[in-house]
Enzyme design. Sequence first.
Site, PDB file in Angstrom:
ATOM      1  N   ASP A 125       0.531 -18.485 -13.023  1.00 43.18           N
ATOM      2  CA  ASP A 125       0.248 -19.524 -12.239  1.00 43.18           C
ATOM      3  C   ASP A 125      -0.422 -20.210 -12.125  1.00 43.18           C
ATOM      4  O   ASP A 125      -1.612 -20.359 -12.030  1.00 43.18           O
ATOM      5  CB  ASP A 125       0.935 -18.390 -11.351  1.00 43.18           C
ATOM      6  CG  ASP A 125       1.564 -17.695 -10.347  1.00 43.18           C
ATOM      7  OD1 ASP A 125       2.567 -17.649 -10.814  1.00 43.18           O
ATOM      8  OD2 ASP A 125       0.970 -16.215 -10.467  1.00 43.18           O
ATOM      9  N   MET A 168      11.470 -17.606  -5.010  1.00 43.71           N
ATOM     10  CA  MET A 168      10.161 -17.486  -4.331  1.00 43.71           C
ATOM     11  C   MET A 168      10.605 -16.452  -3.595  1.00 43.71           C
ATOM     12  O   MET A 168      11.403 -16.823  -2.506  1.00 43.71           O
ATOM     13  CB  MET A 168       8.691 -18.518  -4.076  1.00 43.71           C
ATOM     14  CG  MET A 168       8.253 -19.656  -4.858  1.00 43.71           C
ATOM     15  SD  MET A 168       7.893 -18.702  -6.406  1.00 43.71           S
ATOM     16  CE  MET A 168       6.667 -17.717  -5.097  1.00 43.71           C
ATOM     17  N   GLY A 205       1.095 -19.587  -3.341  1.00 49.30           N
ATOM     18  CA  GLY A 205      -0.254 -20.004  -3.266  1.00 49.30           C
ATOM     19  C   GLY A 205      -1.094 -18.539  -3.123  1.00 49.30           C
ATOM     20  O   GLY A 205      -2.036 -18.591  -3.925  1.00 49.30           O
ATOM     21  N   PHE A 206      -0.650 -17.097  -3.554  1.00 50.35           N
ATOM     22  CA  PHE A 206      -1.324 -16.113  -3.279  1.00 50.35           C
ATOM     23  C   PHE A 206      -0.484 -15.353  -4.136  1.00 50.35           C
ATOM     24  O   PHE A 206       0.525 -14.798  -4.046  1.00 50.35           O
ATOM     25  CB  PHE A 206      -1.614 -15.677  -2.204  1.00 50.35           C
ATOM     26  CG  PHE A 206      -2.697 -17.126  -1.985  1.00 50.35           C
ATOM     27  CD1 PHE A 206      -4.259 -17.120  -1.920  1.00 50.35           C
ATOM     28  CD2 PHE A 206      -2.237 -17.876  -0.674  1.00 50.35           C
ATOM     29  CE1 PHE A 206      -4.481 -18.130  -1.812  1.00 50.35           C
ATOM     30  CE2 PHE A 206      -3.395 -18.741  -0.236  1.00 50.35           C
ATOM     31  CZ  PHE A 206      -4.522 -18.852  -0.639  1.00 50.35           C
ATOM     32  N   GLY A 230      -0.663 -10.619  -4.473  1.00 47.78           N
ATOM     33  CA  GLY A 230      -0.030  -9.834  -2.964  1.00 47.78           C
ATOM     34  C   GLY A 230       0.131  -9.983  -1.717  1.00 47.78           C
ATOM     35  O   GLY A 230      -0.314  -9.042  -1.004  1.00 47.78           O
ATOM     36  N   GLY A 242       7.433 -12.827  -6.421  1.00 41.66           N
ATOM     37  CA  GLY A 242       7.055 -12.767  -4.949  1.00 41.66           C
ATOM     38  C   GLY A 242       6.767 -11.060  -4.210  1.00 41.66           C
ATOM     39  O   GLY A 242       7.541 -11.234  -4.281  1.00 41.66           O
ATOM     40  N   GLY A 243       5.332 -10.070  -3.968  1.00 45.06           N
ATOM     41  CA  GLY A 243       5.858  -9.376  -3.311  1.00 45.06           C
ATOM     42  C   GLY A 243       6.374  -7.560  -4.326  1.00 45.06           C
ATOM     43  O   GLY A 243       7.446  -7.360  -3.373  1.00 45.06           O
ATOM     44  N   GLY A 294       2.789  -9.542  -9.923  1.00 42.41           N
ATOM     45  CA  GLY A 294       1.621  -9.661  -9.724  1.00 42.41           C
ATOM     46  C   GLY A 294       0.447  -7.703  -9.263  1.00 42.41           C
ATOM     47  O   GLY A 294       0.741  -7.269 -10.645  1.00 42.41           O
TER      48      GLY A 294
HETATM   49  C1  DX5 Z   1       2.886 -16.505  -6.184  1.00 43.92           C
HETATM   50  C2  DX5 Z   1       3.116 -16.453  -7.397  1.00 43.92           C
HETATM   51  C3  DX5 Z   1       3.143 -15.502  -8.221  1.00 43.92           C
HETATM   52  C4  DX5 Z   1       2.115 -13.894  -7.410  1.00 43.92           C
HETATM   53  C5  DX5 Z   1       2.879 -12.957  -7.641  1.00 43.92           C
HETATM   54  O1  DX5 Z   1       1.825 -17.889  -5.591  1.00 43.92           O
HETATM   55  O2  DX5 Z   1       3.588 -17.392  -7.851  1.00 43.92           O
HETATM   56  O3  DX5 Z   1       3.324 -15.420  -9.273  1.00 43.92           O
HETATM   57  O4  DX5 Z   1       1.099 -14.185  -8.551  1.00 43.92           O
HETATM   58  O5  DX5 Z   1       2.203 -11.390  -7.518  1.00 43.92           O
HETATM   59  P1  DX5 Z   1       2.397 -10.724  -6.168  1.00 43.92           P
HETATM   60  O6  DX5 Z   1       3.616 -10.205  -6.997  1.00 43.92           O
HETATM   61  O7  DX5 Z   1       1.153  -9.383  -6.241  1.00 43.92           O
HETATM   62  O8  DX5 Z   1       3.477 -10.969  -5.646  1.00 43.92           O
HETATM   63 ZN    ZN Z   2       4.197 -17.311  -9.372  1.00 43.14          ZN
END
Ligand code: DX5
Ligand code: ZN
Length: 230
Positions: free
Chosen positions: A40, A142, A147-148, A150, A182-183, A203
Site C-alpha cells: 500500500d 475497496m 488509508g488504514f 484493520g 479491506g476488512g 492485512g
Molecule cells: C487500506 C489498504 C488495505 C489494508 C488492508 O487502505 O489498501 O490494503 O492494508 O488491511 P485490512 O485487511 O486489515 O483491512
Molecule cells: Zn491496499
Amino acid sequence: MSIEPRNIRISPSVIATDLTALGEQVQGFDPSVVDLLHIDVMDGNFVPNLTIGPGYIASLKKRTSIPLDVHLMIEAPERSIDRYIEIAPWALTVHYESTRFPARLLQAIRGAGIVAGLTINPATPVESVYDLLPWTDMVLIMSVDPGFYGQAFMEPALERIAKLSSFIRSGPRPETMIQVDGGINVRNIGDVVRAGADIIVAGNSAFSGGDVNARVAELKRLANEALPGA
Ligand code: DX5
Ligand code: ZN
C-alpha cells in the site's frame, strides 16, 4: 465460451506488519502459500496516511521471489508512475478517483508487461470502470475507505463485487481479475469469494498474531471451500 475454474490468490497487505522488519520476515514466507505481497503506497494527500515509496519497494523486490501487488493510493499517479513501472512489480493499481488520465496510465502499465489494475473506493459507482475495462487487467473493489488497515468490512461491497463480476464474466474479457481489499477475515472471506473475487487482500487477518503462512493457508482453505462446485 467456457470460463476456467477460478484460482483464488491471497495477497497479504504488508503495512499490517513492522515494515522495518519485513525484509527479514519475508524470507520466511512460503511462496506456495503466500501468492502475492500487497504493498500500500499512501501519499498523505489522496489518503491521510503516509507509507512507503518506490525506493522501499525496489529493495523489497530484491529480497523475495513472491510477486509484488502494488496499490497506489496517491494523487495524480501520472506524475510518478514511471518510477513504479521501473521496478517491474507483478501488478500496479491506480485509483479511479486519483487521476483524470486512467486509460493512459493503464496503457503505460500494461505496455510494460505489468498487470494493469484499476481501483474504486466504496462511494464510487461500479459502472465507473466499465468503459475502462478494455485497458484493465484487474479491478480492485475497496471494501473500506482507503488509508488504514484493520477497518471493518463494508457489507455493500458484496453486491458491488457480484454486479461487477457478472458484467465482466459476460463481456469480451472474462479473464479480467477482481481483487477485493479491506476488512477481509476468516468469517467473511467465503462471502467475498462467492460474490466473485479472485484475489483477496488480507492485512490484519494475515498479520495480527501467529504465523503468517498458517494464517494465509487458512484463509485460502476457506476461500477455496466457497468456490462453486467445491
Ligand atoms: C487500506 C489498504 C488495505 C489494508 C488492508 O487502505 O489498501 O490494503 O492494508 O488491511 P485490512 O485487511 O486489515 O483491512
Ligand atoms: Zn491496499
